[in-house]
Design an enzyme around this catalytic site. Sequence first.
Site, PDB file in Angstrom:
ATOM      1  N   ASN A 134     -10.153   0.048   0.134  1.00  0.00           N
ATOM      2  CA  ASN A 134      -8.626   0.158   0.022  1.00  0.00           C
ATOM      3  C   ASN A 134      -8.334  -0.622  -1.137  1.00  0.00           C
ATOM      4  O   ASN A 134      -8.305  -1.502  -1.445  1.00  0.00           O
ATOM      5  CB  ASN A 134      -8.325  -0.660   1.350  1.00  0.00           C
ATOM      6  CG  ASN A 134      -6.722  -0.686   1.383  1.00  0.00           C
ATOM      7  OD1 ASN A 134      -6.061  -0.271   0.452  1.00  0.00           O
ATOM      8  ND2 ASN A 134      -6.300  -1.086   2.583  1.00  0.00           N
TER       9      ASN A 134
ATOM     10  N   CYS B 229       0.827  -1.113  -0.021  1.00  0.00           N
ATOM     11  CA  CYS B 229       0.089   0.308  -0.030  1.00  0.00           C
ATOM     12  C   CYS B 229       0.860   1.313  -0.006  1.00  0.00           C
ATOM     13  O   CYS B 229       0.213   2.478  -0.409  1.00  0.00           O
ATOM     14  CB  CYS B 229      -1.008  -0.054   1.044  1.00  0.00           C
ATOM     15  SG  CYS B 229      -2.023  -1.404   1.152  1.00  0.00           S
TER      16      CYS B 229
ATOM     17  N   HIS C 237      -3.110   7.228   2.337  1.00  0.00           N
ATOM     18  CA  HIS C 237      -3.609   5.876   1.785  1.00  0.00           C
ATOM     19  C   HIS C 237      -4.933   5.666   2.365  1.00  0.00           C
ATOM     20  O   HIS C 237      -5.376   5.964   3.601  1.00  0.00           O
ATOM     21  CB  HIS C 237      -2.633   4.774   2.447  1.00  0.00           C
ATOM     22  CG  HIS C 237      -2.954   3.452   2.001  1.00  0.00           C
ATOM     23  ND1 HIS C 237      -3.474   2.989   0.711  1.00  0.00           N
ATOM     24  CD2 HIS C 237      -3.330   2.365   2.830  1.00  0.00           C
ATOM     25  CE1 HIS C 237      -3.949   1.782   1.052  1.00  0.00           C
ATOM     26  NE2 HIS C 237      -3.644   1.265   2.180  1.00  0.00           N
TER      27      HIS C 237
HETATM   28  O1  UT7 Z   1      -3.796  -1.185   3.524  1.00  0.00           O
HETATM   29  C1  UT7 Z   1      -2.827  -1.460   4.534  1.00  0.00           C
HETATM   30  C2  UT7 Z   1      -3.547  -0.838   5.928  1.00  0.00           C
HETATM   31  N1  UT7 Z   1      -4.522  -1.469   6.503  1.00  0.00           N
HETATM   32  C3  UT7 Z   1      -4.871  -0.833   7.502  1.00  0.00           C
HETATM   33  O2  UT7 Z   1      -4.708   0.243   7.700  1.00  0.00           O
HETATM   34  C4  UT7 Z   1      -5.983  -1.501   8.074  1.00  0.00           C
HETATM   35  C5  UT7 Z   1      -6.067  -1.218   9.525  1.00  0.00           C
HETATM   36  N2  UT7 Z   1      -6.961  -2.067  10.562  1.00  0.00           N
HETATM   37  C6  UT7 Z   1      -8.191  -1.418  10.371  1.00  0.00           C
HETATM   38  O3  UT7 Z   1      -8.663  -0.660   9.650  1.00  0.00           O
HETATM   39  C7  UT7 Z   1      -9.183  -2.151  11.371  1.00  0.00           C
HETATM   40  O4  UT7 Z   1      -8.487  -2.772  12.510  1.00  0.00           O
HETATM   41  C8  UT7 Z   1     -10.396  -3.236  10.893  1.00  0.00           C
HETATM   42  C9  UT7 Z   1     -11.183  -2.308  10.194  1.00  0.00           C
HETATM   43  C10 UT7 Z   1      -9.579  -4.143  10.251  1.00  0.00           C
HETATM   44  C11 UT7 Z   1     -11.121  -4.029  12.171  1.00  0.00           C
HETATM   45  O5  UT7 Z   1     -11.639  -2.830  12.874  1.00  0.00           O
HETATM   46  P1  UT7 Z   1     -11.434  -2.742  14.460  1.00  0.00           P
HETATM   47  O6  UT7 Z   1     -12.133  -1.744  14.977  1.00  0.00           O
HETATM   48  O7  UT7 Z   1      -9.991  -3.086  14.799  1.00  0.00           O
HETATM   49  O8  UT7 Z   1     -12.352  -4.257  14.799  1.00  0.00           O
HETATM   50  P2  UT7 Z   1     -11.712  -5.567  15.399  1.00  0.00           P
HETATM   51  O9  UT7 Z   1     -10.811  -6.254  14.614  1.00  0.00           O
HETATM   52  O10 UT7 Z   1     -11.235  -5.094  16.787  1.00  0.00           O
HETATM   53  O11 UT7 Z   1     -12.995  -6.373  15.642  1.00  0.00           O
HETATM   54  C12 UT7 Z   1     -13.958  -5.845  16.354  1.00  0.00           C
HETATM   55  C13 UT7 Z   1     -15.250  -6.945  16.261  1.00  0.00           C
HETATM   56  C14 UT7 Z   1     -14.868  -8.327  16.405  1.00  0.00           C
HETATM   57  O12 UT7 Z   1     -15.739  -8.999  17.090  1.00  0.00           O
HETATM   58  P3  UT7 Z   1     -15.597  -9.566  18.789  1.00  0.00           P
HETATM   59  O13 UT7 Z   1     -14.251 -10.203  18.844  1.00  0.00           O
HETATM   60  O14 UT7 Z   1     -15.423  -8.043  19.547  1.00  0.00           O
HETATM   61  O15 UT7 Z   1     -16.737 -10.227  19.016  1.00  0.00           O
HETATM   62  C15 UT7 Z   1     -14.639  -8.952  15.126  1.00  0.00           C
HETATM   63  O16 UT7 Z   1     -14.882 -10.340  15.003  1.00  0.00           O
HETATM   64  O17 UT7 Z   1     -15.908  -6.892  14.924  1.00  0.00           O
HETATM   65  C16 UT7 Z   1     -15.829  -8.428  14.519  1.00  0.00           C
HETATM   66  N3  UT7 Z   1     -15.805  -8.203  13.092  1.00  0.00           N
HETATM   67  C17 UT7 Z   1     -16.761  -7.891  11.988  1.00  0.00           C
HETATM   68  N4  UT7 Z   1     -18.008  -7.931  12.397  1.00  0.00           N
HETATM   69  C18 UT7 Z   1     -18.846  -7.630  11.409  1.00  0.00           C
HETATM   70  C19 UT7 Z   1     -14.501  -8.120  12.332  1.00  0.00           C
HETATM   71  N5  UT7 Z   1     -14.924  -7.930  10.976  1.00  0.00           N
HETATM   72  C20 UT7 Z   1     -16.199  -7.846  10.754  1.00  0.00           C
HETATM   73  C21 UT7 Z   1     -17.033  -7.690   9.932  1.00  0.00           C
HETATM   74  N6  UT7 Z   1     -18.520  -7.599  10.070  1.00  0.00           N
HETATM   75  N7  UT7 Z   1     -16.598  -7.546   8.431  1.00  0.00           N
END
Ligand code: UT7
Length: 334
Positions: free
Chosen positions: A291, A128, A261
């Site tokens: 993305n 990226c 990005h």
């Molecule tokens: O391109 C390179 C750069 N990439 C990035 O910058 C990505 C960086 N990371 C992020 O943008 C975020 O970490 C994400 C968008 C990937 C995830 O967001 P988050 O707020 O960090 O969520 P999380 O991983 O803490 O997950 C929260 C909850 C989890 O459930 P529990 O464990 O709290 O019950 C996940 O299982 O959300 C759940 N979850 C979803 N729920 C519905 C994860 N993906 C999904 C989904 N739909 N698609």
Amino acid sequence: MKPSSAVSPSHRYARITGTGSMLPPRRVSNAELAEELAGRGLETSDQWIVERTGIRARRFAEPQVQASDLGVAAARHALEAAGRQPEDVDLIIVATSTPDMVFPSTATIIQRKLGIDGCPAFDLQAVCSGFVYGLSVADAMIRAGTARCALVIGSEIFSRILDFNDRTTCVLFGDGAGAVVLEASAEPGILASRLHADGRHMEILCTPGTVAGGQVVGDPLLKMDGQAVFKLAVKVLEEVAREVLEAAGRQPEDIDWLIPHQANIRIMQGTARKLKLPPERVVVTVDEHGNTSAASIPLALDHAVRAGQIQRGQTLMLEGVGGGFTWGAVLLDF
Ligand code: UT7
């Protein structure tokens, strides 16, 4: 006027003279994707995706479309905007993690499709951060006098490497391409750039598979530890922005537009907050593009230019971050 083969000492800057982009026509909304994933037993929703990422839709390319097809279309738009012909180009750099094939490079395929021969053309792999890396390399080559009119392209078909059984990643990415024409100029241009990498973090964002013995070996689908990437991204995007501002002798308030990005609206807003930039000065296309990895910055740049947001003479900060772990920034007068 065809650019001459060497840069004269009085033309020691590199300036963006044209921008272009290409999105595949198929728009997939969050609701549509959620319905498709439900068919696989995965639960997600428009609300979750919008709240956590800012993404509302992404584009997916049709199976026959390759990164070179999107890249060549973006390049043609950029050349047209710059008032240049393909034969004026003397350097092609393509940032991509989803090349058409193992080799040759997507850059040489684009070179052939544009009907150019002889000039150097190569792919650059920094995931990226690839476009920022490419822009920085092209700037250095122009200032060194080895190029005069460069095409720097970011082109990706990330839908090909997504695991549609992993809701934590497959809702985040999309396909597209963006390009700029970067030319030798007596006026700046690119003011400063800084690139970084730290391979110790390679596992937090990777597609580990490869080809060996006529087969795919290892997992060829994208893996990401979202929270680890998030934390690192927020930290390094502020650091590298300050580093580049210092190198250019500028202040955060000199930035007219921050073009980060496009991965997550919360990361972009967090970076702007740390630099004390109002949210209105951040170019945002993640809502409609998702993305698109190396394509996200040139896509956002071109959209903001064509929408009349970005004007000639304004100061832009371009910032990339991604797998590797890699990051970097370019400050420029547009
Ligand atoms: O391109 C390179 C750069 N990439 C990035 O910058 C990505 C960086 N990371 C992020 O943008 C975020 O970490 C994400 C968008 C990937 C995830 O967001 P988050 O707020 O960090 O969520 P999380 O991983 O803490 O997950 C929260 C909850 C989890 O459930 P529990 O464990 O709290 O019950 C996940 O299982 O959300 C759940 N979850 C979803 N729920 C519905 C994860 N993906 C999904 C989904 N739909 N698609």
